[in-house]
Write a protein that holds these residues in place. Sequence first.
Motif, PDB file in Angstrom:
ATOM      1  N   ILE A 483      32.913  41.498  43.642  1.00  0.00           N
ATOM      2  CA  ILE A 483      32.210  42.060  44.836  1.00  0.00           C
ATOM      3  C   ILE A 483      31.369  43.067  44.354  1.00  0.00           C
ATOM      4  O   ILE A 483      31.382  43.749  43.519  1.00  0.00           O
ATOM      5  CB  ILE A 483      33.388  43.091  45.662  1.00  0.00           C
ATOM      6  N   GLU A 484      30.043  42.682  44.905  1.00  0.00           N
ATOM      7  CA  GLU A 484      28.953  43.323  44.462  1.00  0.00           C
ATOM      8  C   GLU A 484      28.873  44.927  44.652  1.00  0.00           C
ATOM      9  O   GLU A 484      29.413  45.391  45.670  1.00  0.00           O
ATOM     10  CB  GLU A 484      27.744  43.075  45.326  1.00  0.00           C
ATOM     11  N   GLY A 485      28.695  45.678  43.628  1.00  0.00           N
ATOM     12  CA  GLY A 485      28.762  47.243  43.399  1.00  0.00           C
ATOM     13  C   GLY A 485      30.165  47.841  43.121  1.00  0.00           C
ATOM     14  O   GLY A 485      30.321  48.876  43.263  1.00  0.00           O
ATOM     15  N   TYR A 486      31.115  47.171  42.796  1.00  0.00           N
ATOM     16  CA  TYR A 486      32.322  47.420  42.490  1.00  0.00           C
ATOM     17  C   TYR A 486      32.696  46.885  41.149  1.00  0.00           C
ATOM     18  O   TYR A 486      32.507  45.513  40.631  1.00  0.00           O
ATOM     19  CB  TYR A 486      33.595  47.255  43.551  1.00  0.00           C
ATOM     20  N   HIS A 487      33.423  47.736  40.380  1.00  0.00           N
ATOM     21  CA  HIS A 487      33.975  47.222  38.901  1.00  0.00           C
ATOM     22  C   HIS A 487      35.592  46.734  39.257  1.00  0.00           C
ATOM     23  O   HIS A 487      36.341  47.651  39.548  1.00  0.00           O
ATOM     24  CB  HIS A 487      33.940  47.911  37.907  1.00  0.00           C
ATOM     25  N   ILE A 488      35.857  45.336  39.167  1.00  0.00           N
ATOM     26  CA  ILE A 488      37.148  44.864  39.742  1.00  0.00           C
ATOM     27  C   ILE A 488      37.716  44.124  38.329  1.00  0.00           C
ATOM     28  O   ILE A 488      36.934  43.512  37.695  1.00  0.00           O
ATOM     29  CB  ILE A 488      37.139  43.848  40.690  1.00  0.00           C
ATOM     30  N   GLY A 489      39.002  44.621  37.948  1.00  0.00           N
ATOM     31  CA  GLY A 489      39.454  44.008  36.879  1.00  0.00           C
ATOM     32  C   GLY A 489      40.658  42.871  37.484  1.00  0.00           C
ATOM     33  O   GLY A 489      41.078  43.016  38.738  1.00  0.00           O
ATOM     34  N   GLY A 490      40.853  41.868  36.766  1.00  0.00           N
ATOM     35  CA  GLY A 490      42.038  40.831  37.065  1.00  0.00           C
ATOM     36  C   GLY A 490      42.100  39.749  36.162  1.00  0.00           C
ATOM     37  O   GLY A 490      41.272  39.620  35.128  1.00  0.00           O
ATOM     38  N   LYS A 491      42.847  38.993  36.342  1.00  0.00           N
ATOM     39  CA  LYS A 491      43.274  37.813  35.583  1.00  0.00           C
ATOM     40  C   LYS A 491      43.957  36.727  36.710  1.00  0.00           C
ATOM     41  O   LYS A 491      44.775  36.957  37.415  1.00  0.00           O
ATOM     42  CB  LYS A 491      44.534  38.305  34.685  1.00  0.00           C
ATOM     43  N   THR A 492      43.406  35.413  36.313  1.00  0.00           N
ATOM     44  CA  THR A 492      43.908  34.481  37.234  1.00  0.00           C
ATOM     45  C   THR A 492      45.124  33.400  36.424  1.00  0.00           C
ATOM     46  O   THR A 492      45.243  33.752  35.200  1.00  0.00           O
ATOM     47  CB  THR A 492      42.641  33.358  37.211  1.00  0.00           C
ATOM     48  N   ILE A 510      45.985  38.316  39.865  1.00  0.00           N
ATOM     49  CA  ILE A 510      46.326  39.935  40.021  1.00  0.00           C
ATOM     50  C   ILE A 510      45.111  40.217  39.614  1.00  0.00           C
ATOM     51  O   ILE A 510      44.262  40.313  38.689  1.00  0.00           O
ATOM     52  CB  ILE A 510      47.315  40.206  38.760  1.00  0.00           C
ATOM     53  N   GLY A 511      44.608  41.402  40.644  1.00  0.00           N
ATOM     54  CA  GLY A 511      43.293  42.275  40.374  1.00  0.00           C
ATOM     55  C   GLY A 511      43.367  43.716  40.650  1.00  0.00           C
ATOM     56  O   GLY A 511      44.561  44.062  41.556  1.00  0.00           O
ATOM     57  N   PHE A 512      42.683  44.407  40.279  1.00  0.00           N
ATOM     58  CA  PHE A 512      42.601  45.968  40.531  1.00  0.00           C
ATOM     59  C   PHE A 512      41.274  46.546  40.715  1.00  0.00           C
ATOM     60  O   PHE A 512      40.450  46.013  40.045  1.00  0.00           O
ATOM     61  CB  PHE A 512      43.632  46.777  39.429  1.00  0.00           C
ATOM     62  N   ASN A 517      39.458  53.345  36.945  1.00  0.00           N
ATOM     63  CA  ASN A 517      40.315  54.184  37.426  1.00  0.00           C
ATOM     64  C   ASN A 517      40.991  53.599  38.681  1.00  0.00           C
ATOM     65  O   ASN A 517      40.946  54.057  39.671  1.00  0.00           O
ATOM     66  CB  ASN A 517      39.682  55.465  37.939  1.00  0.00           C
ATOM     67  N   PRO A 518      42.087  52.734  38.263  1.00  0.00           N
ATOM     68  CA  PRO A 518      42.714  51.884  39.237  1.00  0.00           C
ATOM     69  C   PRO A 518      43.069  52.671  40.379  1.00  0.00           C
ATOM     70  O   PRO A 518      44.291  53.602  40.268  1.00  0.00           O
ATOM     71  CB  PRO A 518      43.583  51.023  38.456  1.00  0.00           C
ATOM     72  N   GLN A 519      43.182  52.520  41.661  1.00  0.00           N
ATOM     73  CA  GLN A 519      43.706  52.786  42.802  1.00  0.00           C
ATOM     74  C   GLN A 519      44.555  51.921  43.544  1.00  0.00           C
ATOM     75  O   GLN A 519      45.247  52.379  44.495  1.00  0.00           O
ATOM     76  CB  GLN A 519      42.518  53.496  43.836  1.00  0.00           C
ATOM     77  N   ILE A 520      44.182  50.648  43.451  1.00  0.00           N
ATOM     78  CA  ILE A 520      44.824  49.568  44.184  1.00  0.00           C
ATOM     79  C   ILE A 520      45.033  48.515  43.251  1.00  0.00           C
ATOM     80  O   ILE A 520      44.037  48.168  42.675  1.00  0.00           O
ATOM     81  CB  ILE A 520      44.331  49.391  45.347  1.00  0.00           C
ATOM     82  N   LEU A 521      46.211  47.989  43.281  1.00  0.00           N
ATOM     83  CA  LEU A 521      46.339  46.560  42.605  1.00  0.00           C
ATOM     84  C   LEU A 521      46.646  45.447  43.872  1.00  0.00           C
ATOM     85  O   LEU A 521      47.480  45.975  44.600  1.00  0.00           O
ATOM     86  CB  LEU A 521      47.421  46.681  41.606  1.00  0.00           C
ATOM     87  N   GLY A 522      46.225  44.540  43.577  1.00  0.00           N
ATOM     88  CA  GLY A 522      46.442  43.283  44.315  1.00  0.00           C
ATOM     89  C   GLY A 522      47.052  41.965  43.792  1.00  0.00           C
ATOM     90  O   GLY A 522      46.386  41.650  42.689  1.00  0.00           O
ATOM     91  N   MET A 523      47.815  41.452  44.400  1.00  0.00           N
ATOM     92  CA  MET A 523      48.732  40.138  43.527  1.00  0.00           C
ATOM     93  C   MET A 523      48.713  38.954  44.861  1.00  0.00           C
ATOM     94  O   MET A 523      49.409  39.314  45.872  1.00  0.00           O
ATOM     95  CB  MET A 523      49.961  40.415  43.137  1.00  0.00           C
ATOM     96  N   CYS A 524      48.247  37.887  44.526  1.00  0.00           N
ATOM     97  CA  CYS A 524      48.045  36.758  45.607  1.00  0.00           C
ATOM     98  C   CYS A 524      49.058  35.788  44.498  1.00  0.00           C
ATOM     99  O   CYS A 524      48.307  35.378  43.788  1.00  0.00           O
ATOM    100  CB  CYS A 524      46.937  36.251  46.143  1.00  0.00           C
ATOM    101  N   VAL A 525      50.282  34.930  45.331  1.00  0.00           N
ATOM    102  CA  VAL A 525      50.674  34.017  44.579  1.00  0.00           C
ATOM    103  C   VAL A 525      50.712  32.919  45.759  1.00  0.00           C
ATOM    104  O   VAL A 525      51.372  33.094  46.894  1.00  0.00           O
ATOM    105  CB  VAL A 525      52.134  34.315  44.152  1.00  0.00           C
ATOM    106  N   ILE A 526      50.355  31.511  45.341  1.00  0.00           N
ATOM    107  CA  ILE A 526      50.124  30.401  46.341  1.00  0.00           C
ATOM    108  C   ILE A 526      51.104  29.405  45.717  1.00  0.00           C
ATOM    109  O   ILE A 526      50.937  28.823  44.463  1.00  0.00           O
ATOM    110  CB  ILE A 526      48.749  29.822  46.556  1.00  0.00           C
ATOM    111  N   TYR A 527      51.985  28.786  46.474  1.00  0.00           N
ATOM    112  CA  TYR A 527      53.276  27.985  46.088  1.00  0.00           C
ATOM    113  C   TYR A 527      52.793  26.472  46.673  1.00  0.00           C
ATOM    114  O   TYR A 527      52.741  26.358  47.679  1.00  0.00           O
ATOM    115  CB  TYR A 527      54.573  28.532  46.454  1.00  0.00           C
ATOM    116  N   ASN A 528      52.640  25.786  45.466  1.00  0.00           N
ATOM    117  CA  ASN A 528      52.246  24.253  45.743  1.00  0.00           C
ATOM    118  C   ASN A 528      51.272  23.973  46.720  1.00  0.00           C
ATOM    119  O   ASN A 528      51.388  23.422  47.734  1.00  0.00           O
ATOM    120  CB  ASN A 528      53.797  23.695  46.297  1.00  0.00           C
ATOM    121  N   PRO A 529      50.056  24.667  46.556  1.00  0.00           N
ATOM    122  CA  PRO A 529      48.891  24.066  47.150  1.00  0.00           C
ATOM    123  C   PRO A 529      48.567  22.689  46.992  1.00  0.00           C
ATOM    124  O   PRO A 529      48.598  22.145  45.911  1.00  0.00           O
ATOM    125  CB  PRO A 529      47.589  25.147  46.609  1.00  0.00           C
TER     126      PRO A 529
END
Length: 566
Positions: A483-492, A510-512, A517-529
């Motif tokens: 996302i422009e203007g934000y430093h986001i960490g994550g792994k696919t 999984i991204g944060f 200075n992580p304030q939110i962590l998000g995780m999305c799991v998609i089963y059998n796309p």
Amino acid sequence: MIVFLAALLMILGLIGRMVYLMVFDAEYYQKKAEDLHERERKIKAARGEIVDTNGTVLATNRTVCTISVIHSQIKEPEVVIKKLSKCLGMEEAEVRKRVEKVSSMERIKTNVDKETGDKIREMELAGVKVDEDFKRYYPYNELASKVIGFTGGDNQGIIGLEVRYEDYLKGSNGRILTTTDARGIELEGVAEDRVEPVAGKTLQISMDYNIQMYAQQMAEKVMEEKQADKVAILLMNPQNGEILAMVNVPEFDLNEPFTLNQDQEISEKSKEALNQMWRNGCINDTYEPGSTFKIITASACLEERVVSLSDTFSCPGYRIVEDRKIRCHKVGGHGAETFVQGIQNSCNPVFIDIGLRLGTGRFCDYFEQFGLLGKTGVDLPGEAATIMHKEENIGQVELATMSFGQSFQVTPIQMAATVSALINGGKRVTPHFGVRILDKDKETVRELKYDDGKHIVSEETSRTMQALLESVVSEGSGKNAKIEGYHIGGKTATSQTLPRSANKYISSFIGFAPAGNPQILGMCVIYNPQGVYYGGTIAAPVIRDIFDNIFPYLGIEKDVEMQYTN
């Protein structure tokens, strides 16, 4: 003389029996007498509400009525049968069966709407009792259904937070005690003994209604687009473990949690279908995490100092371990690359190499140190544990595949909690919903506390992982989460389910943020796309869109340069 003695013995026996009954067993028979002349009707307590972090009501009560009859007090049974069957919409035969049953009190129907109950009360039918009751009501139907849970006919929690916090929510029932004669008819002019119910306490949770609603919409959208079996999304604060949203679509309607009529016999097959519908995949189900587990392997190897950021590797597209050829996701290979590039490229051979350097013993030690062998302690019932090889059964091939997240299984909540610890400075947190217990005036009765846990990695390793995972999003396989203007960490991640021949996949990300200075962590799991199934292509954009919409809401501002605060 014989007759006299026999009579005397009989009289003495009777006197002894009377003394026993009147002196030694008096309390028991006094209670029996009271029970004969007293009739008790329960007054159900209002169950405590469940509210989100802003006070939005997620679970509350509606007033309903229970219609009952007392057989001995009915004077005009035919009138009672006709009027009740008409008002309650029941067959006369069914009402007759219950009205004519000889019992102290027989229920005709429960969960009758208050308007109908008041109408029946106004008829003043002898022997008919109308008691007010409470039915659980969920204003948002399917919202967070597998988290909030629901109650049964007795108003007790069955799944989710409803059962986990039952002791706070249930309250104490009251009662109405009336005096009757030996025939069970209430005596006129005798006052009722009434004990008022005590309502349950309110549970305030960390979930945010707005975030949960938006995340659920995003999950439903991607499930429809990819024709997936199900989708899970988890958003939490990695600093303290508070869960802002937990989505498991398809969800179900909390106000209609049973698909079969409860008066009918439910088959074992139907019970299993209901249990599957109610399952919270984020905590109840395990899966092979795939490449998101490389965060954990990298952290362990950096902590053990078996790898440095400047180490170089070569990826021809595979690694041969013992007699097994283990492939990289890039068939042609990545060629020469540094450790940093290996993470950015999500290169399997790089992680096989560092996993083998770490060795089976130390790998298992870190697995335990990071908390992966236990449960997270999340405040929801039914959390599953990790499915892991015994150390003595881990050979070089097993170690190689485990290094990039295959051949063992964890829950999504376990992955989220462990990654949170690795990027928050090294402190293990307990994921949770419950924040505080409130009284009827919304004043805090109790603040709910959770174990912070121990430090599982050094702050140095944690800062390094923040930077590495930020580069994955800014330069590597997670670029679709940028996302422009934000430093986001994550792994696919893209993992293949068992059996491999079925060609079914699980795509995840999984991204944060902010990365330093992580304030939110998000995780999305998609089963059998269906169709394209790579985590970086279909799961990363889901978290990106959620982050993009909730950053302003959470007050997370854009940052020009990445700064570390841990």
